[in-house]
Write a protein that holds these residues in place. Structure first.
Motif, PDB file in Angstrom:
ATOM      1  N   ALA A   1      22.128  22.389  -2.053  1.00  0.00           N
ATOM      2  CA  ALA A   1      22.676  21.152  -2.633  1.00  0.00           C
ATOM      3  C   ALA A   1      24.189  21.253  -2.850  1.00  0.00           C
ATOM      4  N   CYS A   2      24.650  22.426  -3.335  1.00  0.00           N
ATOM      5  CA  CYS A   2      26.077  22.475  -3.681  1.00  0.00           C
ATOM      6  C   CYS A   2      26.817  23.634  -3.029  1.00  0.00           C
TER       7      CYS A   2
ATOM      8  N   CYS B   1      24.572  23.610 -10.160  1.00  0.00           N
ATOM      9  CA  CYS B   1      24.380  22.146 -10.075  1.00  0.00           C
ATOM     10  C   CYS B   1      23.008  21.692 -10.598  1.00  0.00           C
TER      11      CYS B   1
ATOM     12  N   CYS C   1      19.468  26.169  -9.647  1.00  0.00           N
ATOM     13  CA  CYS C   1      20.856  26.549  -9.378  1.00  0.00           C
ATOM     14  C   CYS C   1      21.685  26.412 -10.652  1.00  0.00           C
TER      15      CYS C   1
ATOM     16  N   CYS D   1      22.832  27.775  -2.391  1.00  0.00           N
ATOM     17  CA  CYS D   1      22.204  26.522  -2.805  1.00  0.00           C
ATOM     18  C   CYS D   1      22.434  25.437  -1.763  1.00  0.00           C
TER      19      CYS D   1
HETATM   20 ZN   LIG Z   1      23.601  24.151  -6.537  1.00  0.00          ZN
END
Ligand SMILES: [Zn+2]
Ligand SMILES: Nc1ncnc2c1ncn2[C@@H]1O[C@H](COP(=O)(O)OP(=O)(O)O)[C@@H](O)[C@H]1O
Ligand SMILES: Nc1ncnc2c1ncn2[C@@H]1O[C@H](COP(=O)(O)OP(=O)(O)O)[C@@H](O)[C@H]1O
Lengths: 245, 245
Positions: free
Chosen positions: B195-196, A196, A193, B193
């Motif tokens: 995660a974010c 991040c 990504c 994503c």
């Molecule tokens: Zn991310």
């Protein structure tokens, strides 16, 4: 056979043939073929790439050659070059680019072999051949006509179902043709990504068994963009990114 | 022609045929065919799916049917069902699953048409047909034999080179066969994503011109995992995720 003799004559100046295989379409076989030839040329080797994918390969577009013409010298075809890499494809001979060449499979295979023997390859260390997808009769016919005995093979896979089956079939294919299977290139293997830094595997895990993984290429929006602009060669040359290996 | 008459007889109980097309392999055509049939069944429609991809479709594996057997009733083949969806594929008739059916293209197309006429489809609102990739003679032969006149077509694309060409060819294909092209399903269109939450387009932007985009399916590791486990039907049924539309 007469065909094999004329193929051997036209490939007289080529030291090594590397065929690029895949189990299915859309895994990045053309991308890897074109990148490999450009990469070899950047290392100072004389390289060429043959688009032998009868279902239509995007190599001319990836390398920005859609408007390129093939010159004729005597009775030989002289391929256009990008960064020193000679590129030959039926698409470069077609009048209307991108229009479907509506021939049946066996006719197209014969046209590719005729094009191969008519091409002036000159002195090359490597000829990279982008075969049709699969390990059935289409890629077999072309690889046999190439007389690539003692040559090399590379398998391109993307994560997904039945990859173990694909690897087993590719090993059988390479044995039948007396080719040395160098290993597997795992494309679209992961995505880092840009926001991040987290790494994900959107297409799942790759299971290739004991085969040697030559390279893992990530899903990369910059790579996709370079391909869309016909700038793959520039991307491979300039890129420090993981995708360019 | 005699073939068309027997195909029409075996499809007598089928109200609508929906053929699923793609320009190249590996864009998610089988995934969309199987998901569409399961989705229709969850909406209370009687659905069936025919794997007519002579290059090998992964539909039986995605739906967890690799061990399933086809029953015989009289001189008819009775397809296995998943969540009410009848599934028919040459793979289900092969002794050794996953081994390459090494027939030449035209022979396989004939085998698929014979299988289609031998199958007892019963009363179905929709028959979804996963055609071979491309818009050349292979998908054309099968779509013509289906006599799908007045049926529907859906084009599956993934972001990448020449998508505009693919859309134009699919429109021509649908017109030639008198099919109504419902629109385009854009698969692998983006990645969110986990995660974010940032959204990226690893395969680049999709340019489909004025065509109607029926759905955008993201790259989704959960979807890839469900497919690997043969649990696609469960994923479509339970999922609130964007991928399941
Ligand atoms: Zn991310
Ligand atoms: N690692 C990658 N990152 C981003 N886009 C990719 C990547 N690999 C392939 N692509 C895209 O996927 C498409 C399919 O690649 P291609 O080399 O034509 O596959 P094949 O030759 O196996 O059919 C291309 O349009 C290319 O833009
Ligand atoms: N949106 C998606 N997210 C994750 N994996 C996907 C997605 N679409 C397709 N895949 C994977 O890509 C592979 C190719 O899909 P498939 O439907 O077999 O393509 P086609 O029928 O066009 O050859 C499958 O193994 C599947 O796991």
């Amino acid at each position: 056979e007469r065909v094999q003799a004329s193929v051997r004559a036209s490939l007289a100046g080529v030291k090594h043939v590397v065929v690029v295989l895949s189990g299915k379409g859309g895994v990045g076989k053309s991308l890897v073929s074109a990148s490999l030839a450009v990469g070899l040329s950047l290392l100072g080797k004389r390289a060429a790439v043959l688009d032998a994918d009868i279902h239509g390969s995007s190599i001319p577009w990836m390398l920005g050659l859609e408007e390129a013409r093939v010159a004729v010298r005597g009775d030989k075809l002289v391929p256009p070059e990008v960064r020193g890499v000679a590129v030959m494809s039926l698409e470069l001979l077609a009048e209307d680019r991108g229009a479907p060449l509506v021939w049946r499979g066996p006719l197209k295979a014969k046209a590719i072999i005729d094009m191969l023997t008519a091409t002036e390859w000159g002195e090359r260390d490597y000829l990279v051949v982008d075969l049709p997808p699969g390990t059935g009769d289409e890629p077999l016919t072309i690889a046999q006509a190439l007389g690539a005995k003692g040559g090399y093979a590379i398998l391109v896979v993307a994560p997904g179902l039945l990859v173990k089956h694909v690897v087993a079939k590719a090993e059988r294919f390479a044995r039948e043709l007396n080719l040395k299977l160098l290993g597997v290139v795992a494309n679209m293997a992961y995505f880092r990504c840009p926001a991040c830094g987290a790494v994900h595997r959107p297409l799942g895990r790759l299971e290739v068994g004991e085969s040697r993984v030559l390279a893992e290429i990530p899903l990369d929006p910059e790579l996709a963009d370079a391909i869309d602009r016909g700038e793959l060669a520039g991307y491979v040359a300039s890129s420090t990114s993981e995708a360019a290996r």
